[in-house]
Design a protein around this motif. Structure first.
Motif, mmCIF file in Angstrom:
data_model
loop_
_atom_site.group_PDB
_atom_site.id
_atom_site.type_symbol
_atom_site.label_atom_id
_atom_site.label_comp_id
_atom_site.label_asym_id
_atom_site.label_seq_id
_atom_site.Cartn_x
_atom_site.Cartn_y
_atom_site.Cartn_z
ATOM 1 N N ARG A 189 0.797 -1.226 0.000
ATOM 2 C CA ARG A 189 0.000 0.000 0.000
ATOM 3 C C ARG A 189 0.827 1.272 0.000
ATOM 4 N N HIS A 190 2.081 1.212 0.342
ATOM 5 C CA HIS A 190 2.899 2.420 0.480
ATOM 6 C C HIS A 190 3.497 2.818 -0.865
ATOM 7 N N TYR A 210 5.592 6.132 -0.638
ATOM 8 C CA TYR A 210 5.946 6.391 0.760
ATOM 9 C C TYR A 210 7.382 6.904 0.840
ATOM 10 N N ILE A 214 -6.848 5.639 -3.621
ATOM 11 C CA ILE A 214 -5.486 5.973 -3.199
ATOM 12 C C ILE A 214 -5.294 5.286 -1.862
ATOM 13 N N THR A 273 -3.608 3.543 1.706
ATOM 14 C CA THR A 273 -3.034 4.007 2.963
ATOM 15 C C THR A 273 -1.545 4.299 2.779
ATOM 16 N N TYR A 274 -1.115 5.428 3.307
ATOM 17 C CA TYR A 274 0.285 5.867 3.246
ATOM 18 C C TYR A 274 0.815 6.054 1.823
ATOM 19 N N ALA A 275 -0.036 6.179 0.829
ATOM 20 C CA ALA A 275 0.412 6.229 -0.568
ATOM 21 C C ALA A 275 1.474 7.303 -0.825
ATOM 22 N N ILE A 326 -9.858 7.096 -0.145
ATOM 23 C CA ILE A 326 -8.524 7.610 0.165
ATOM 24 C C ILE A 326 -8.124 6.964 1.479
ATOM 25 N N GLY A 327 -7.042 6.209 1.461
ATOM 26 C CA GLY A 327 -6.600 5.503 2.656
ATOM 27 C C GLY A 327 -6.075 6.440 3.725
ATOM 28 N N ALA A 349 -2.822 8.986 3.592
ATOM 29 C CA ALA A 349 -2.405 8.967 2.187
ATOM 30 C C ALA A 349 -1.500 10.149 1.832
#
Length: 146
Positions: A37-38, A41, A59, A61-63, A82-83, A86
């Motif tokens: 998911r990153h 990041y 989008i 999580t932590y994108a 949107i996680g 993000a």
């Protein structure tokens, strides 16, 4: 970095030294699954403005967590999710713009009211500037008068 057309999902650029990214018009998801998911990041060299395609739906999580994306971004109407975090600590990001969707039949309905001399008034508890802009896009006369 120009990502290829036809690509629907992107991730795996965490902590890389990429300096820009251009998303394809086919992209639907940026870093959505828990395992990857990153997407961008801590991309601290990604010091550019980013344009998201209209096709983008998610989008993760932590994108863009602690990335260096800069300026203003506008999130597309198709975006559904949107996680968490993000865009957290995206320290050069100045503004994120969201848009309110107008139902497809609303504009035609408002045109019918106008053609039949029916005054359209908007009653909302939302921010008047936001409501005014949505009303303008929908074709309501005197939308800026609130």
């Amino acid at each position: 970095m120009l990502l290829p057309e036809g690509l629907k999902f992107v991730s795996g650029f965490s902590r890389t030294n990429i300096t820009n990214v251009i998303f394809p018009t086919t992209l639907e998801e940026i870093g959505g699954s828990d395992a990857i998911r990153h997407a961008f990041y801590e991309c601290k060299s990604l010091m550019c403005e980013i344009s998201f395609p209209a096709s983008l739906r998610k989008i993760g999580t932590y994108a863009f967590f602690r990335s260096a994306i800069s300026g203003n971004i506008t999130l597309p109407d198709a975006l559904e999710d949107i996680g968490d975090y993000a865009f957290a600590w995206a320290y050069n990001l100045e503004k994120i713009t969201l848009s309110d969707n107008i139902r497809p039949d609303a504009i035609e309905t408002i045109k019918w009211f106008k053609a039949n001399d029916v005054a359209v008034k908007v009653i909302s508890g939302d921010n008047p500037v936001t409501v005014s802009e949505v009303a303008r896009r929908a074709g309501i006369t005197n939308a800026a008068q609130f």
